[in-house]
Design an enzyme around this catalytic site. Sequence first.
Site, mmCIF file in Angstrom:
data_model
loop_
_atom_site.group_PDB
_atom_site.id
_atom_site.type_symbol
_atom_site.label_atom_id
_atom_site.label_comp_id
_atom_site.label_asym_id
_atom_site.label_seq_id
_atom_site.Cartn_x
_atom_site.Cartn_y
_atom_site.Cartn_z
ATOM 1 N N TYR A 126 15.354 1.341 -14.321
ATOM 2 C CA TYR A 126 14.097 0.861 -14.264
ATOM 3 C C TYR A 126 14.119 -0.226 -15.246
ATOM 4 C CZ TYR A 126 9.223 0.077 -15.592
ATOM 5 O OH TYR A 126 7.969 -0.486 -15.748
ATOM 6 N N LEU B 80 0.690 -1.284 0.048
ATOM 7 C CA LEU B 80 0.062 -0.041 -0.069
ATOM 8 C C LEU B 80 0.820 1.330 0.141
ATOM 9 C CD1 LEU B 80 -2.933 -1.066 2.212
ATOM 10 C CD2 LEU B 80 -2.827 -1.282 -0.160
ATOM 11 N N ASN C 151 2.391 1.784 -23.616
ATOM 12 C CA ASN C 151 1.909 2.843 -22.510
ATOM 13 C C ASN C 151 0.479 2.389 -22.198
ATOM 14 O OD1 ASN C 151 4.337 4.120 -23.840
ATOM 15 N ND2 ASN C 151 3.780 5.780 -22.597
ATOM 16 N N PHE D 140 6.563 17.849 -22.856
ATOM 17 C CA PHE D 140 8.128 17.986 -22.968
ATOM 18 C C PHE D 140 8.759 17.614 -24.151
ATOM 19 C CE2 PHE D 140 7.110 16.431 -18.664
ATOM 20 C CZ PHE D 140 6.992 17.419 -17.989
HETATM 21 N N1 UFG Z 1 4.707 13.647 -21.337
HETATM 22 C C1 UFG Z 1 4.595 15.132 -21.544
HETATM 23 N N2 UFG Z 1 3.905 15.654 -20.594
HETATM 24 C C2 UFG Z 1 3.731 15.151 -19.311
HETATM 25 C C3 UFG Z 1 3.835 13.637 -19.218
HETATM 26 C C4 UFG Z 1 4.370 13.127 -20.324
HETATM 27 O O1 UFG Z 1 4.853 15.723 -22.493
HETATM 28 O O2 UFG Z 1 2.958 15.667 -18.110
HETATM 29 C C5 UFG Z 1 5.325 12.991 -22.603
HETATM 30 C C6 UFG Z 1 6.546 12.547 -22.433
HETATM 31 O O3 UFG Z 1 7.418 13.331 -22.418
HETATM 32 C C7 UFG Z 1 6.476 11.269 -23.264
HETATM 33 C C8 UFG Z 1 5.029 10.918 -23.216
HETATM 34 O O4 UFG Z 1 4.396 12.087 -22.827
HETATM 35 O O5 UFG Z 1 7.151 11.867 -24.701
HETATM 36 C C9 UFG Z 1 4.657 9.632 -22.579
HETATM 37 O O6 UFG Z 1 5.059 9.741 -21.196
HETATM 38 P P1 UFG Z 1 4.539 9.029 -20.190
HETATM 39 O O7 UFG Z 1 5.387 9.561 -18.880
HETATM 40 O O8 UFG Z 1 3.075 8.993 -19.953
HETATM 41 O O9 UFG Z 1 4.870 7.605 -20.466
HETATM 42 P P2 UFG Z 1 6.601 7.023 -20.757
HETATM 43 O O10 UFG Z 1 6.607 6.414 -22.136
HETATM 44 O O11 UFG Z 1 7.531 7.899 -20.250
HETATM 45 O O12 UFG Z 1 6.534 5.817 -19.787
HETATM 46 C C10 UFG Z 1 6.098 4.507 -19.992
HETATM 47 C C11 UFG Z 1 5.170 4.180 -18.766
HETATM 48 C C12 UFG Z 1 6.073 4.069 -17.655
HETATM 49 C C13 UFG Z 1 6.848 3.210 -18.062
HETATM 50 C C14 UFG Z 1 7.669 3.424 -19.249
HETATM 51 C C15 UFG Z 1 8.573 2.356 -19.693
HETATM 52 O O13 UFG Z 1 4.025 5.076 -18.717
HETATM 53 O O14 UFG Z 1 5.547 3.602 -16.518
HETATM 54 O O15 UFG Z 1 6.939 3.507 -20.385
HETATM 55 O O16 UFG Z 1 9.261 2.982 -20.962
HETATM 56 F F1 UFG Z 1 7.874 3.090 -16.991
#
Ligand code: UFG
Length: 326
Positions: free
Chosen positions: A146, A33, A175, A213
């Site tokens: 990770y 938790l 994702n 980003f």
């Molecule tokens: N992004 C933004 N703004 C935000 C959040 C994300 O622009 O507030 C962009 C990120 O830069 C990225 C895309 O949206 O280009 C996706 O980002 P996420 O954080 O939603 O997902 P990630 O691809 O970074 O991560 C995913 C999973 C994680 C996992 C990872 C492993 O969500 O939990 O893949 O590669 F660890």
Amino acid sequence: MILVTGGAGYIGSHVVLRLLEESDKDLVVFDNLETGHMSTIETLRSVRNFDFVRGNLKNPSDLEKLFKGFDVDSVIHFAAYIRVEESVKNPRKYYSNNLVGTINLLNKMVDHDVKRIVFSSTAAVYGEPKYVPIDESHPRQPINPYGKTKLMVEEILDDYDRAYDLKSIRLRYFNVAGADSENRIGESHIPETHLIPNILASAKDPNKVFNLFGDDYDTKDGTCVRDYVNIEDLASAHILALKYLEKTNQSDCFNIGTKNGSTVKEVFDACKKVTNEKINLKINPRRDGDPQSLVADNEKAKSILNWQPENTLLDSIKTAYAWLKK
Ligand code: UFG
């Protein structure tokens, strides 16, 4: 009986829900938790009752009690930390929990003669893609702790299969997005770092700004491409993986994604469409460690597990928004 570790968390709880609805097997959920929620366990228990044990993978004595107390024959293992950026800053946290914690779990499985595990792996095991869509034989060169912990566990699983006959299915998620379509459970990370919940939070609150980003990537609109797989489709993949393991007694790995890439701007526009709200947007520099493009080749899961993603990105956004509003 099926043991689900991390069953109070986002992905774990949706798989527990599906098991409660579709399987007649008893369940025990093990969760500390720390990031999961007791309220989720209570909601799930109103669907069908099951055992819940609060404990930590890092304490072998918690696991010993668990395996002594319950007649477990299969494990679905979700419990893990999931934030890439955090894993770079604090690798110790990831190696202690995701790696050592999982080794503790596997050792107890061996000690108690439990021979089947479905393991939550990730697209992060591939690292910077050499080609897309990424198939399961793509080189595995993770670029952050990770992803490394997940790859190390996959390799340990190979050794435990050879030595102890412990069979595993590793599902490499892309994702994950969305929530239960009946709006009973959903995604609640604190802090939230994922794209869709962050855009939707800004849609709900006009005082919030969504931070994008990086818009200078070499993609069609300059923003990162990801493959968004719906949480209910992902839950189906776990049910099929467990059935496959029971039937074939063979270890294997599968990508779980849709084979469709969406850019961050496309997801943003889709969120605007679903919510019908104006959303404040700020373009920021790139986030550290974000690969440009991650899209799954999902043919293996389709042909061998008979899995088929059924929900679209819009479906995921709709259920995620319904959950956020609740
Ligand atoms: N992004 C933004 N703004 C935000 C959040 C994300 O622009 O507030 C962009 C990120 O830069 C990225 C895309 O949206 O280009 C996706 O980002 P996420 O954080 O939603 O997902 P990630 O691809 O970074 O991560 C995913 C999973 C994680 C996992 C990872 C492993 O969500 O939990 O893949 O590669 F660890």
